[in-house]
Design a protein around this motif. Sequence first.
Motif, PDB file in Angstrom:
ATOM      1  N   GLY A  37       6.936 -12.874  -6.802  1.00 20.13           N
ATOM      2  CA  GLY A  37       5.598 -13.430  -6.988  1.00 20.13           C
ATOM      3  C   GLY A  37       4.719 -13.230  -5.763  1.00 20.13           C
ATOM      4  N   PRO A  38       5.222 -13.541  -4.552  1.00 17.94           N
ATOM      5  CA  PRO A  38       4.408 -13.306  -3.359  1.00 17.94           C
ATOM      6  C   PRO A  38       4.071 -11.831  -3.130  1.00 17.94           C
ATOM      7  N   VAL A  39       4.964 -10.948  -3.540  1.00 10.88           N
ATOM      8  CA  VAL A  39       4.694  -9.507  -3.412  1.00 10.88           C
ATOM      9  C   VAL A  39       3.522  -9.127  -4.331  1.00 10.88           C
ATOM     10  N   ALA A  40       3.573  -9.611  -5.567  1.00 10.43           N
ATOM     11  CA  ALA A  40       2.492  -9.327  -6.524  1.00 10.43           C
ATOM     12  C   ALA A  40       1.176  -9.926  -6.038  1.00 10.43           C
ATOM     13  N   TYR A  41       1.233 -11.147  -5.513  1.00 14.06           N
ATOM     14  CA  TYR A  41       0.019 -11.808  -5.037  1.00 14.06           C
ATOM     15  C   TYR A  41      -0.589 -11.036  -3.855  1.00 14.06           C
ATOM     16  N   GLY A  42       0.251 -10.653  -2.919  1.00 14.88           N
ATOM     17  CA  GLY A  42      -0.238  -9.915  -1.744  1.00 14.88           C
ATOM     18  C   GLY A  42      -0.881  -8.591  -2.127  1.00 14.88           C
ATOM     19  N   ALA A  43      -0.232  -7.872  -3.049  1.00 15.30           N
ATOM     20  CA  ALA A  43      -0.789  -6.585  -3.488  1.00 15.30           C
ATOM     21  C   ALA A  43      -2.110  -6.801  -4.229  1.00 15.30           C
ATOM     22  N   SER A  44      -2.167  -7.826  -5.053  1.00 18.63           N
ATOM     23  CA  SER A  44      -3.400  -8.117  -5.810  1.00 18.63           C
ATOM     24  C   SER A  44      -4.527  -8.539  -4.883  1.00 18.63           C
ATOM     25  N   LEU A  45      -4.208  -9.414  -3.937  1.00 15.96           N
ATOM     26  CA  LEU A  45      -5.223  -9.899  -3.008  1.00 15.96           C
ATOM     27  C   LEU A  45      -5.766  -8.763  -2.147  1.00 15.96           C
ATOM     28  N   GLY A  46      -4.897  -7.819  -1.805  1.00 21.84           N
ATOM     29  CA  GLY A  46      -5.341  -6.680  -1.012  1.00 21.84           C
ATOM     30  C   GLY A  46      -6.405  -5.856  -1.727  1.00 21.84           C
ATOM     31  N   VAL A  47      -6.348  -5.800  -3.046  1.00 17.05           N
ATOM     32  CA  VAL A  47      -7.330  -5.033  -3.824  1.00 17.05           C
ATOM     33  C   VAL A  47      -8.535  -5.897  -4.179  1.00 17.05           C
ATOM     34  N   LEU A  48      -8.276  -7.118  -4.628  1.00 16.99           N
ATOM     35  CA  LEU A  48      -9.346  -7.952  -5.181  1.00 16.99           C
ATOM     36  C   LEU A  48     -10.124  -8.759  -4.151  1.00 16.99           C
ATOM     37  N   ASP A  50     -10.104 -11.743  -3.614  1.00 18.70           N
ATOM     38  CA  ASP A  50     -10.476 -13.044  -4.153  1.00 18.70           C
ATOM     39  C   ASP A  50      -9.193 -13.764  -4.539  1.00 18.70           C
ATOM     40  N   PRO A  51      -8.883 -14.880  -3.880  1.00 20.53           N
ATOM     41  CA  PRO A  51      -7.618 -15.572  -4.148  1.00 20.53           C
ATOM     42  C   PRO A  51      -7.436 -15.995  -5.608  1.00 20.53           C
ATOM     43  N   ASP A  52      -8.497 -16.437  -6.257  1.00 23.08           N
ATOM     44  CA  ASP A  52      -8.382 -16.876  -7.648  1.00 23.08           C
ATOM     45  C   ASP A  52      -8.062 -15.704  -8.573  1.00 23.08           C
ATOM     46  N   HIS A  53      -8.778 -14.594  -8.395  1.00 25.14           N
ATOM     47  CA  HIS A  53      -8.497 -13.407  -9.217  1.00 25.14           C
ATOM     48  C   HIS A  53      -7.095 -12.881  -8.918  1.00 25.14           C
ATOM     49  N   ALA A  54      -6.709 -12.908  -7.656  1.00 20.52           N
ATOM     50  CA  ALA A  54      -5.379 -12.431  -7.276  1.00 20.52           C
ATOM     51  C   ALA A  54      -4.302 -13.304  -7.924  1.00 20.52           C
ATOM     52  N   ALA A  55      -4.528 -14.601  -7.983  1.00 24.24           N
ATOM     53  CA  ALA A  55      -3.561 -15.497  -8.627  1.00 24.24           C
ATOM     54  C   ALA A  55      -3.451 -15.200 -10.123  1.00 24.24           C
ATOM     55  N   GLU A  56      -4.587 -14.934 -10.764  1.00 25.35           N
ATOM     56  CA  GLU A  56      -4.564 -14.585 -12.191  1.00 25.35           C
ATOM     57  C   GLU A  56      -3.802 -13.290 -12.420  1.00 25.35           C
ATOM     58  N   LEU A  86       2.860  -2.382  -9.862  1.00 21.74           N
ATOM     59  CA  LEU A  86       2.288  -3.005 -11.064  1.00 21.74           C
ATOM     60  C   LEU A  86       1.080  -3.871 -10.702  1.00 21.74           C
ATOM     61  N   ALA A  87       1.211  -4.637  -9.618  1.00 24.59           N
ATOM     62  CA  ALA A  87       0.128  -5.542  -9.211  1.00 24.59           C
ATOM     63  C   ALA A  87      -1.102  -4.762  -8.758  1.00 24.59           C
ATOM     64  N   ARG A  88      -0.896  -3.714  -7.966  1.00 22.16           N
ATOM     65  CA  ARG A  88      -2.054  -2.909  -7.529  1.00 22.16           C
ATOM     66  C   ARG A  88      -2.763  -2.285  -8.717  1.00 22.16           C
ATOM     67  N   ARG A  89      -1.990  -1.736  -9.645  1.00 20.95           N
ATOM     68  CA  ARG A  89      -2.606  -1.112 -10.830  1.00 20.95           C
ATOM     69  C   ARG A  89      -3.402  -2.126 -11.638  1.00 20.95           C
ATOM     70  N   ARG A  94      -8.577  -4.644 -13.065  1.00 23.77           N
ATOM     71  CA  ARG A  94      -9.470  -5.808 -13.061  1.00 23.77           C
ATOM     72  C   ARG A  94     -10.795  -5.447 -12.406  1.00 23.77           C
ATOM     73  N   VAL A  95     -10.736  -4.723 -11.282  1.00 23.17           N
ATOM     74  CA  VAL A  95     -11.957  -4.302 -10.590  1.00 23.17           C
ATOM     75  C   VAL A  95     -12.771  -3.395 -11.505  1.00 23.17           C
ATOM     76  N   ARG A  96     -12.110  -2.449 -12.141  1.00 24.38           N
ATOM     77  CA  ARG A  96     -12.822  -1.524 -13.046  1.00 24.38           C
ATOM     78  C   ARG A  96     -13.421  -2.271 -14.229  1.00 24.38           C
ATOM     79  N   SER A  97     -12.663  -3.202 -14.770  1.00 22.24           N
ATOM     80  CA  SER A  97     -13.150  -3.985 -15.898  1.00 22.24           C
ATOM     81  C   SER A  97     -14.372  -4.807 -15.490  1.00 22.24           C
ATOM     82  N   GLU A  98     -14.301  -5.408 -14.318  1.00 22.30           N
ATOM     83  CA  GLU A  98     -15.424  -6.204 -13.817  1.00 22.30           C
ATOM     84  C   GLU A  98     -16.649  -5.317 -13.588  1.00 22.30           C
ATOM     85  N   GLN A  99     -16.413  -4.126 -13.029  1.00 22.78           N
ATOM     86  CA  GLN A  99     -17.514  -3.186 -12.797  1.00 22.78           C
ATOM     87  C   GLN A  99     -18.134  -2.745 -14.124  1.00 22.78           C
TER      88      GLN A  99
END
Length: 193
Positions: A37-48, A50-56, A86-89, A94-99
């Motif tokens: 879980g922390p690995v996924a969160y860290g990878a997500s936060l690095g891209v996003l 935003d802590p809330d989006h990264a948690a989602e 998986l988390a980075r992808r 999410r970034v592309r969808s938001e854009q």
Amino acid sequence: MASPPVRTSSRDAVDALLTACAGGDPASFTPVYDALGPVAYGASLGVLRDPDHAAEVTQEVMVEVWQTAARFDATRGSARTWVATLARRRAVDRVRSEQARRERDQRDTDLSTGQAARDVVVEDVERNLEGSAVRRCIEGLTPTQREAVVVAYYGGLTYREVAEQLDAALPTVKSRIRDGLSRLRDCLGVRHG
């Protein structure tokens, strides 16, 4: 004799836990979640960023890990690498969808603004047509009515001022304007209120 607890911090232990999780045993997923879980969160936060989006995204990724654990292949990389990928992808998606959503919203805004511009054009055309109709109807007045109406309304003058400018009696000017306006209403199809 109980087996010693598995240390989830070592690469081989996490890989083994993920492989065991592929069998669908819910109890085997808890240590996988704790370790990855922390690995996924860290990878997500690095891209996003935003802590809330990264948690989602982390939650989505960990559900995907649970559902697709059988796809994990330890010969191709570690469980950490697999989950981070998986988390980075998913974060990039999410970034592309938001854009894409922002671009859609902008297009909608542009279209609605463009629609307002088209409405202005329609209003201008209607105003021009109405102006043409008014000019045609004014031309249908008698010369004395036309002169009194034009001086009064286009000159912005009062009855008394129109009478002075036309060098005519006030009751005569009032009568010319009243009769001229009545003929204009009839010509333009305006009903008396």
